[in-house]
Design a protein around this motif. Structure first.
Motif, PDB file in Angstrom:
ATOM      1  N   VAL A 167      -5.536   3.413  -3.947  1.00 25.90           N
ATOM      2  CA  VAL A 167      -5.275   3.590  -2.527  1.00 25.90           C
ATOM      3  C   VAL A 167      -6.335   4.548  -1.969  1.00 25.90           C
ATOM      4  O   VAL A 167      -6.694   5.515  -2.633  1.00 25.90           O
ATOM      5  CB  VAL A 167      -3.875   4.204  -2.296  1.00 25.90           C
ATOM      6  CG1 VAL A 167      -3.545   4.232  -0.811  1.00 25.90           C
ATOM      7  CG2 VAL A 167      -2.828   3.441  -3.063  1.00 25.90           C
ATOM      8  N   ARG A 169      -3.414   7.131   1.723  1.00 23.41           N
ATOM      9  CA  ARG A 169      -2.467   7.966   0.982  1.00 23.41           C
ATOM     10  C   ARG A 169      -1.942   9.088   1.872  1.00 23.41           C
ATOM     11  O   ARG A 169      -0.744   9.355   1.917  1.00 23.41           O
ATOM     12  CB  ARG A 169      -3.145   8.546  -0.255  1.00 23.41           C
ATOM     13  CG  ARG A 169      -2.378   9.713  -0.896  1.00 23.41           C
ATOM     14  CD  ARG A 169      -2.859  10.056  -2.266  1.00 23.41           C
ATOM     15  NE  ARG A 169      -2.454   9.038  -3.218  1.00 23.41           N
ATOM     16  CZ  ARG A 169      -3.286   8.237  -3.876  1.00 23.41           C
ATOM     17  NH1 ARG A 169      -4.592   8.345  -3.665  1.00 23.41           N
ATOM     18  NH2 ARG A 169      -2.840   7.332  -4.708  1.00 23.41           N
ATOM     19  N   GLU A 218       1.944   9.531   2.991  1.00 19.16           N
ATOM     20  CA  GLU A 218       2.702  10.724   2.634  1.00 19.16           C
ATOM     21  C   GLU A 218       3.248  11.424   3.871  1.00 19.16           C
ATOM     22  O   GLU A 218       4.384  11.909   3.880  1.00 19.16           O
ATOM     23  CB  GLU A 218       1.835  11.677   1.804  1.00 19.16           C
ATOM     24  CG  GLU A 218       1.788  11.269   0.333  1.00 19.16           C
ATOM     25  CD  GLU A 218       0.659  11.954  -0.427  1.00 19.16           C
ATOM     26  OE1 GLU A 218      -0.076  12.759   0.185  1.00 19.16           O
ATOM     27  OE2 GLU A 218       0.506  11.655  -1.627  1.00 19.16           O
ATOM     28  N   THR A 275       0.825  -1.206   0.000  1.00 21.08           N
ATOM     29  CA  THR A 275       0.000   0.000   0.000  1.00 21.08           C
ATOM     30  C   THR A 275       0.862   1.261   0.000  1.00 21.08           C
ATOM     31  O   THR A 275       0.588   2.219  -0.735  1.00 21.08           O
ATOM     32  CB  THR A 275      -0.923   0.017   1.233  1.00 21.08           C
ATOM     33  OG1 THR A 275      -1.756  -1.148   1.193  1.00 21.08           O
ATOM     34  CG2 THR A 275      -1.792   1.259   1.242  1.00 21.08           C
ATOM     35  N   ALA A 292       0.863   4.145  -2.814  1.00 17.32           N
ATOM     36  CA  ALA A 292       0.610   5.552  -2.509  1.00 17.32           C
ATOM     37  C   ALA A 292       1.741   6.435  -3.051  1.00 17.32           C
ATOM     38  O   ALA A 292       1.502   7.479  -3.664  1.00 17.32           O
ATOM     39  CB  ALA A 292       0.471   5.740  -1.000  1.00 17.32           C
ATOM     40  N   GLU A 297      -8.010   7.495   0.175  1.00 24.70           N
ATOM     41  CA  GLU A 297      -7.526   8.839   0.473  1.00 24.70           C
ATOM     42  C   GLU A 297      -6.841   8.876   1.837  1.00 24.70           C
ATOM     43  O   GLU A 297      -5.776   9.460   2.010  1.00 24.70           O
ATOM     44  CB  GLU A 297      -8.692   9.839   0.427  1.00 24.70           C
ATOM     45  CG  GLU A 297      -8.235  11.270   0.199  1.00 24.70           C
ATOM     46  CD  GLU A 297      -7.215  11.396  -0.937  1.00 24.70           C
ATOM     47  OE1 GLU A 297      -6.179  12.029  -0.710  1.00 24.70           O
ATOM     48  OE2 GLU A 297      -7.449  10.834  -2.024  1.00 24.70           O
TER      49      GLU A 297
END
Lengths: 356, 356
Positions: free
Chosen positions: B40, B45, B49, B29, B33, B42
């Motif tokens: 993926v 992600r 990040e 995953t 992302a 929201e």
DNA sequence: TGCGCGAGTGAGAACGTGCTCAACAGAGGG
DNA sequence: CCCTCTGTTGAGCACGTTCTCACTCGCGCA
């Protein structure tokens, strides 16, 4: 269908697996024979070497880097290779790197912080073992500090960001500029000009290059020490040969024309010569010229040019050595290497103390 | 003791595994992302990040190359970056490569076949996606042929090995030399000299550089066509600026002094100017000079130098484009790109048809 | 309720190498 | 005869990524 263990006939070549199969041994034995470690029977070694030669085997450095953790590659973040000064620095750097088995990835920044940031990112992702950098800006250098914090081996060349904890390889720019101007003052010049590096603000940062600033500060201090004033018209900010040409042409046509002009670097000196020729002035009778950095053409202009020569090639080799040392001993104390410049007297400066 | 899945706190940074753990998701995953593929949520992600930013994650290009099979790196095998011509070629090459996301590893050969062989080996092992080469020798080129056979993308620049099946980027050296000499003949010169590239035999190979030979052949043919003889004293073999200087000084001091001298490249032209100054001759009144390649200093010598200008930078960008095209379409037909040169008339050639 | 579908997810293979570990054979000594 | 030691060998893990496959879950529809 038999289970295909290793299918594919890669265009690029064969792996050590293919060599092992060809030689009739295991991967481990083939690796030992080719890698020169462990112990392998003479018979096996011969067969492996024959198989490698037959298949045209070539080690995959990418895979090797994967396991060893080193890429045997250095990065170079400089302004522009087509600038002869940097070209010589890079030549020295690649020679120094090569003699230790390293190669060099070249990135041009054009003195732009954005390019430097991007280049640094790419080199970091490529996991180069060390990076040479001629910082584009003293102000915007968080990316360099961040790299150092992350343990990246870094060496600054030609100029440097004051607070940055890295090795540094430079020449004594301040002293060189100071001494050169002092010499020129000593032979009677009082009106000495030196166009200044123009800051580029297009990306929001003040691109101040320490080497250029120091040379100019040396000039200012030498002038001040001799009690000479420097009219602002003598230090017009300019960037690149053509801007310098225009700026210098302006001051040469003014009433208060300087008797000598100092070129802070190669491109500045070229611009100054352009301007002098454009104004139909005779060197050194009507105007004297001296520059920084001794490139190949300084002896083919008439009169040959007096310059402060800097060891660009040595700057590169020294940087390579410093970097390799840093890679080998990450925690050794940082060093600043100051290489000597040489004043080369040719014929472009008039001695005003002699009549005639 | 819990089983340590991923121990080690690498100095270099964290892997996608660390990012995934920090974000509380699986490796797959996190990779999705960051890599921008698959689907993926929201929420995931954002967390990935954030984790990547917090850990200062940087993709490991080495590992990526391992699986993608491409390094996004090109190699450049040239004689010497500190030679201004090659420096400009390299600048063009890096710019062209960079705009497509590629970086460049630089290797200097000093026109030595041994260095070229070794450099080629290293670049091959590093699995660069393509290689620019300015071949050191027409004769000893089996290593290049072998690389081509193994599917290595190659582009030859400035000169080329005749039989080698690669893309080629050059200027029309023969025609340029021929036309320039023809012009000089047209304005009355009959005694035109052109020092010849001296072959280096120190490694057993005859290092004949096709570009230099072609320029010289153009000169010979132009002379022959005009019914002019070329005494062997006019084409002394030499290598490098100082040898050319000595050779030209010799012919300038002879009874049969040439009225014009043609510099086959930058360093030759510098050596010719050295010799002319050393003999105290006036250009162009007593001897005319013209050269190949328009470097920065050609306008600061007096008189400014007439030259055959070649687009060195464009040579590099064109080579990059050709190479990238080749990488993308390995089986497309090979192309030879001939870039135009420009005759730049300045003031270093005397018109002998005009009296005075 | 049953079924299909799509979004989201995790497990795991693969790339090619360096290197560790265990296994094995043969020689030599007690 | 057994044990040890040494030379040689093969199996297998690890490096960090990309990408395929299979699985789960929730939703809509008949």
């Amino acid at each position: 269908m038999l289970p295909v263990v290793q299918a594919s006939v890669p265009a690029q070549g064969s792996s050590i697996f293919d060599v092992a199969r060809e030689a009739g041994v295991s991967r481990a034995t083939a690796a030992r024979a080719l890698g020169g470690y462990g112990s392998v029977s003479e018979e096996a070694r011969r067969r492996v070497e024959a198989a490698a030669a037959k298949l045209g085997y070539s080690v995959n450095s990418v895979a090797r880097s994967m396991v060893t953790g080193q890429t045997m590659t250095l990065g170079a973040l400089i302004a522009d290779v087509s600038n002869p000064f940097f070209a010589r620095v890079i030549r020295g750097f690649t020679d120094g790197a090569r003699s230790a088995g390293y190669d060099v990835v070249l990135v041009n920044t054009d003195e732009t912080v954005d390019s430097e940031i991007h280049g640094l990112k790419v080199l970091t992702e490529k996991r180069v073992d060390g990076i040479l950098v001629a910082p584009a800006s003293e102000e915007a250098s968080e990316h360099l500090a961040s790299a150092v914090d992350h343990g990246q081996a870094l060496v600054q060349v030609d100029r440097f960001v004051p607070g940055l904890d890295t090795d540094v390889v430079v020449v004594n720019n301040y002293e060189s500029g100071y001494q050169a101007v002092k010499r020129v003052i000593a032979i009677g010049h009082t009106r000495i000009a030196a166009p200044l590096q123009r800051t580029r603000g297009h990306d929001g940062h003040a691109n101040l290059i320490s080497s250029m600033l120091e040379r100019h500060q040396g000039y200012r201090d030498a002038m001040a020490e001799a009690g000479l004033t420097v009219p602002s018209a003598y230090t017009p900010p300019a960037h690149g040969r053509s801007e310098v040409r225009t700026a210098v042409a302006g001051m040469l046509n003014s009433a208060d024309r300087p008797t000598a002009v100092f070129g802070l670097d190669d491109s500045f000196t070229l611009g100054i010569i352009d301007a002098v020729y454009g104004c139909d002035l005779v060197v050194p009778d009507q105007v004297s010229i001296f520059g920084f950095d001794d490139t190949e053409w300084t002896t083919v202009v008439r009169p040959p040019l007096s310059v402060i020569a800097q060891p660009a090639y040595d700057l590169g080799t020294c940087a390579a050595q410093a970097l390799l040392h840093r890679i080998h001993a990450p925690d050794a104390p940082r060093q600043t290497h100051v290489l000597p410049t040489t004043w080369i007297e040719r014929g472009s400066i008039r001695d005003l103390t002699r009549t005639g």
